[in-house]
Design an enzyme around this catalytic site. Structure first.
Site, PDB file in Angstrom:
ATOM      1  N   VAL A 136      55.733  44.481  37.476  1.00  0.00           N
ATOM      2  CA  VAL A 136      55.983  43.754  36.237  1.00  0.00           C
ATOM      3  C   VAL A 136      57.338  44.200  35.727  1.00  0.00           C
ATOM      4  CG1 VAL A 136      53.573  43.524  35.651  1.00  0.00           C
ATOM      5  CG2 VAL A 136      54.822  45.503  34.873  1.00  0.00           C
ATOM      6  N   LYS A 164      63.406  46.618  34.618  1.00  0.00           N
ATOM      7  CA  LYS A 164      62.888  47.664  35.469  1.00  0.00           C
ATOM      8  C   LYS A 164      61.558  47.221  36.065  1.00  0.00           C
ATOM      9  CE  LYS A 164      64.892  51.726  33.242  1.00  0.00           C
ATOM     10  NZ  LYS A 164      64.590  53.006  32.559  1.00  0.00           N
ATOM     11  N   LYS A 165      61.231  47.784  37.193  1.00  0.00           N
ATOM     12  CA  LYS A 165      59.995  47.406  37.878  1.00  0.00           C
ATOM     13  C   LYS A 165      59.148  48.654  38.064  1.00  0.00           C
ATOM     14  CE  LYS A 165      62.454  43.726  40.121  1.00  0.00           C
ATOM     15  NZ  LYS A 165      63.702  44.032  39.391  1.00  0.00           N
ATOM     16  N   TYR A 166      57.876  48.518  37.768  1.00  0.00           N
ATOM     17  CA  TYR A 166      56.972  49.636  37.994  1.00  0.00           C
ATOM     18  C   TYR A 166      55.595  49.064  38.330  1.00  0.00           C
ATOM     19  CZ  TYR A 166      55.776  48.625  33.123  1.00  0.00           C
ATOM     20  OH  TYR A 166      55.410  48.001  31.959  1.00  0.00           O
TER      21      TYR A 166
END
Length: 608
Positions: free
Chosen positions: A3, A15-17
């Site tokens: 997401v 940012k992606k996590y």
């Protein structure tokens, strides 16, 4: 799953996590929880919850193995000091693992084989009323549940999505007439909201005793944070409605709905991307959109560990990649490597700054969609361009004010003129630049928004086999008869809920994880004898939902053929007539088909 998280700044970066979701099962024991109910074919409600928990864990270990699950029972007085203050920790909140799954599986097996009863396991006396049991104040219970999430916040692998599945059929706890206790519980619920802990309520009612949700609606819906304007205008009766509310649904449910709600509520929002939509770059006319997956497919996980044995001790091994000089065999350090782009017989070397400059020439945004024109929907959306899954796109007001109004106006104009947008860009910073179609939803869709279709480049378009005389077939009398017969056949089958891909499990994955499940949980399997086709068929049907549907249709056609009623025989006759026309048309088209495989009565064969 990834997401997007937005940073503050003029040009937001994404940012992606990985979403780490935690789910707590909180189950209140009562006399009726141990009773058999007609809605479950006279199964005990508590057993239905345990079986649903086991099935949920079996699904999560396939699709989201990093999900945390915890299970707690209250009003419980187990022996050997297992329960503290009336709360029994069946297993703590932690990522799905074989140990917890085996504990649930073993308990269900013991109950099925009648080695123990639920009353014995939980040390529950049904002759006593709830007041005489090991009572747990809701204030104590909610504080305990809050601690299960907050004590993990220091961990680097904290939970981003937190849910409490609250099971109860007691609509009148002791705090229902205690205003001070109610206020204290409201404050605890506010603390839960501040920690982004959400309740999913399972208020179970039954015939003769419907569940009254007024008390729980009061403490879970409103909390202590109410609309001050409404408070100032209230008459003190407490019946005012507060407009600013986005809390849990406290509608009571029947016992038969428990399992389906558990398996449905496990899902989390799948935000696939979030980026600006540039409508007109010269005037800096920009809005922001968010995309969701509407079609998903199960994929096998790639998580594994490398281990080795040393002196009868298993240790985890680490791996690394190194580059070797092809001429000397010497290792090349990472700072000695460079990135090149092949162009014909030359290699063009570009550093990171030059690559960034190339990307800036397209857009100053890391990810973006840019409208380059409009086109008729009829001339844009074609079945042979379908090379990727469509995404559902909605406005995102968090970045650019007025996005919702702009997109709503654009939605109405495009639908009125039957047009769609042709957009260019990349939905993620690490994606390649592509062409897309952004088309508004139709009137038959349940939600209003846009569909984002990827447009293939010329070398990506697939070639479909072409009939030799397609126009002749579609205008022939046989083809028109085939259409009419097909309409009659479809009329015998009712698609109540339509086709939803998520309802059909991946048979290969199910077979793979079923083997792991039975091995780790030590589930005994019946010995299969040679030639046991019935046992093999039942196993295939259990693993493949599509085969189950096909078998149901086949049995209905066979029953129609064997029926003595002339009206019931029509379905079988329609199918025979359909096959006759179909084979005739295939032969006329010049395509050879194999008709040697005939359906054997009472014999179900699978071509796997």
């Amino acid at each position: 799953m990834e997401v997007d998280e937005i940073e503050n700044g003029d040009h937001p970066s994404f940012k992606k996590y990985d979403i780490h979701e935690g789910i707590i099962f909180c189950i209140e024991l009562s006399k009726s929880m141990f009773e058999e109910v007609p809605e479950l074919n006279y199964k005990v409600q508590l057993l239905e919850i345990l079986e649903s928990l086991h099935e949920l864990m079996s699904q999560l270990v396939i699709i989201r193995p990093s999900t945390g699950i915890g299970c707690y029972f209250h009003y419980c007085d187990r022996k050997n000091g297992d329960s503290k203050n009336g709360i029994y920790e069946f297993f703590p909140l932690r990522d799905v693992n074989a140990r917890d799954m085996k504990k649930v599986s073993d308990l269900i097996e013991d109950l099925t084989l009648k080695r123990i009863t639920l009353l014995e396991y939980f040390n529950f006396d049904p002759t006593l009323d709830n007041d005489s049991q090991k009572r747990v104040p809701l204030e104590t219970l909610f504080n305990f549940l809050l601690d299960q999430f907050t004590k993990l916040t220091a961990d680097s692998n904290k939970y981003h999505s937190k849910k409490i599945f609250l099971f109860t059929d007691n609509d009148s706890p002791h705090e229902v007439n205690d205003k001070d206790a109610t206020l204290r519980i409201r404050r605890i619920v506010d603390d839960m909201n501040d920690n982004y802990i959400n309740f999913v309520t399972f208020f179970i009612g039954r015939e003769g005793k419907p569940f009254k949700n007024s008390f729980y609606s009061n403490i879970l819906k409103l909390g202590s944070k109410v609309n001050k304007e409404n408070l100032a205008q209230s008459d003190g009766t407490g019946d005012e409605e507060y407009s600013e509310y986005d809390g849990p649904n406290t509608t009571p449910i029947p016992a038969s709905y428990i399992k389906s709600k558990i398996l449905r509520k496990k899902e989390i929002k799948r935000t696939m991307f979030q980026c600006p939509l540039i409508l007109k770059e010269e005037n800096n006319f920009i809005v922001s959109v968010r995309g969701y997956a509407i079609v998903t497919q199960e994929k096998p996980a790639t998580r594994y560990k490398l281990v080795y044995e040393h002196e009868n001790i298993r240790k985890e091994a680490s791996s690394r990649r190194k580059f070797l000089n092809p001429n000397t065999g010497e290792e090349i350090k990472p700072d000695e490597l460079c990135k090149v782009f092949p162009y014909g017989d030359q290699d063009i070397e570009l550093n990171d700054k030059e690559v960034a400059k190339i990307n800036d020439d397209y857009s100053k945004h890391e990810s973006f969609l840019k409208v380059i024109g409009f086109r008729s929907t009829k001339n844009s959306i074609r079945y042979f361009n379908n090379i990727d899954k469509a995404l559902f796109v909605v406005p995102d007001e968090s970045q650019y004010e007025g996005t919702i109004k702009t997109m709503a106006s654009l939605f109405r104009v495009l639908k009125k003129r039957d047009k769609c947008m042709i957009v260019w860009g990349k939905v993620k910073s690490n994606s390649n630049l592509r062409l897309y179609i952004l088309s508004p939803t139709t009137n038959i869709d349940r939600n209003e928004g846009f569909y984002l279709y990827r447009i293939p480049f010329l070398d990506e378009i697939r070639k479909f086999p072409k009939l030799l005389d397609y126009n002749h077939i579609t205008t022939s009398e046989d083809y028109l008869n085939l259409v009419r017969i097909t309409e009659n056949i479809i009329g015998y089958f009712n698609l109540k809920k339509g086709y939803r891909p998520s309802d059909f499990k991946n048979p290969s994955l199910q077979r793979h994880y079923k083997t792991l499940h039975d091995y780790l949980l030590q589930v005994e399997q019946p010995v299969r004898e040679d030639g046991d086709s019935d046992g093999q068929t039942s196993r295939f049907l259990k693993e493949d939902d599509t085969l189950n549907k096909i078998l149901h249709i086949r049995e209905k056609i066979i029953a129609s053929k064997e029926s003595d009623d002339v009206t019931q025989q029509r379905l079988s006759k329609y199918v025979s007539l359909w096959n006759t026309f179909y084979i005739k048309m295939e032969k006329e088209s010049g395509i050879d088909i194999d008709t040697s495989h005939k359906l054997k009565k009472g014999k179900f064969e699978l071509n796997l």
